[in-house]
Design an enzyme around this catalytic site. Structure first.
Site, PDB file in Angstrom:
ATOM      1  N   SER A 111       0.824  -1.195   0.000  1.00 48.38           N
ATOM      2  CA  SER A 111       0.000   0.000   0.000  1.00 48.38           C
ATOM      3  C   SER A 111       0.870   1.262   0.000  1.00 48.38           C
ATOM      4  O   SER A 111       1.672   1.463  -0.904  1.00 48.38           O
ATOM      5  CB  SER A 111      -0.945  -0.065   1.207  1.00 48.38           C
ATOM      6  OG  SER A 111      -1.917   0.932   1.177  1.00 48.38           O
ATOM      7  N   HIS A 153      -2.417  -1.265  -4.362  1.00 42.76           N
ATOM      8  CA  HIS A 153      -3.874  -1.251  -4.511  1.00 42.76           C
ATOM      9  C   HIS A 153      -4.357   0.194  -4.480  1.00 42.76           C
ATOM     10  O   HIS A 153      -3.581   1.132  -4.316  1.00 42.76           O
ATOM     11  CB  HIS A 153      -4.569  -2.109  -3.445  1.00 42.76           C
ATOM     12  CG  HIS A 153      -4.403  -1.624  -2.032  1.00 42.76           C
ATOM     13  ND1 HIS A 153      -4.875  -2.314  -0.937  1.00 42.76           N
ATOM     14  CD2 HIS A 153      -3.813  -0.507  -1.510  1.00 42.76           C
ATOM     15  CE1 HIS A 153      -4.588  -1.658   0.173  1.00 42.76           C
ATOM     16  NE2 HIS A 153      -3.948  -0.551  -0.150  1.00 42.76           N
TER      17      HIS A 153
END
Length: 207
Positions: free
Chosen positions: A111, A136
């Site tokens: 992330s 993501h």
């Protein structure tokens, strides 16, 4: 990456920090291990990315720039991600300061951790061989009145678009491909991270 700061979730604690004792002309001097490594221009970014941690990382980078603006800084990352605004404060500092920031993934960079890994100086972004990277789209979880939810939904879409632009810039991939690949969690091995353009090389041993 989380859009909101859920501070109670981000409270990593280190039960024991090793101390290093050095001999000087004035006698012995002790440092905690991270302060000693800071003298070698090494910064650790570990655990959840949140405001307090981001302030410490940014402050260390600014200190090292003031000490020597020409010498590289080494940022070791082992992070599951965290708050976007906190991560962006680290990102902006990395881009702002004069020294190149070499990023090294050990363990995981997921992330926001992956985003910061990719934001290192070109040619100096490194994965250790058994590390993993995950990219993501930003996560949201706002509650409230319908109008407020709509406002925050619009804002998180803007943030998503901006993050995709920056990822495209640092990886050299088309923004449409970044948007598609970050729709869901995408895990990459060290080799795959190199192929994707998130990092430049894998280090197994020091040169």
């Amino acid at each position: 990456m989380s859009y909101s700061d859920k501070r109670d979730q981000y409270a990593p604690h280190m039960a024991l920090v090793p101390m290093v004792v050095e001999q000087t002309t004035r006698g012995e001097r002790s440092y905690d291990i991270y302060s000693r490594l800071l003298k070698e221009r090494i910064i650790f970014l570990t655990g959840q990315v949140e405001d307090h941690m981001a302030n410490l990382v940014a402050a260390q980078m600014l200190f090292l720039e003031a000490e020597n603006p020409e010498k590289d800084i080494f940022l070791y990352i082992n992070s599951p991600g965290g708050v976007i605004t906190a991560g962006m404060s680290i990102y902006d500092t990395m881009q702002f300061i004069k020294p190149d920031v070499s990023t090294i993934c050990m363990g995981q960079a997921c992330s926001m951790g992956a985003f910061l890994l990719t934001a290192g100086a070109k040619g100096k972004r490194i994965c250790l061989p058994n590390s993993r990277v995950m990219i993501h789209q930003p996560l949201g979880g706002f509650q409230g009145q319908a109008t407020d939810i709509e406002i925050h939904a619009q804002e998180i879409l803007k943030v998503k678009s901006r993050m995709n632009e920056l990822m495209a810039k640092h990886t050299g991939r088309p923004i449409e491909e970044i948007a598609k690949d970050t729709e869901r969690d995408r895990f990459l091995s060290a080799d795959e991270a190199v192929e994707y353009g998130l990092v430049d090389k894998i280090f197994t041993h020091r040169d």
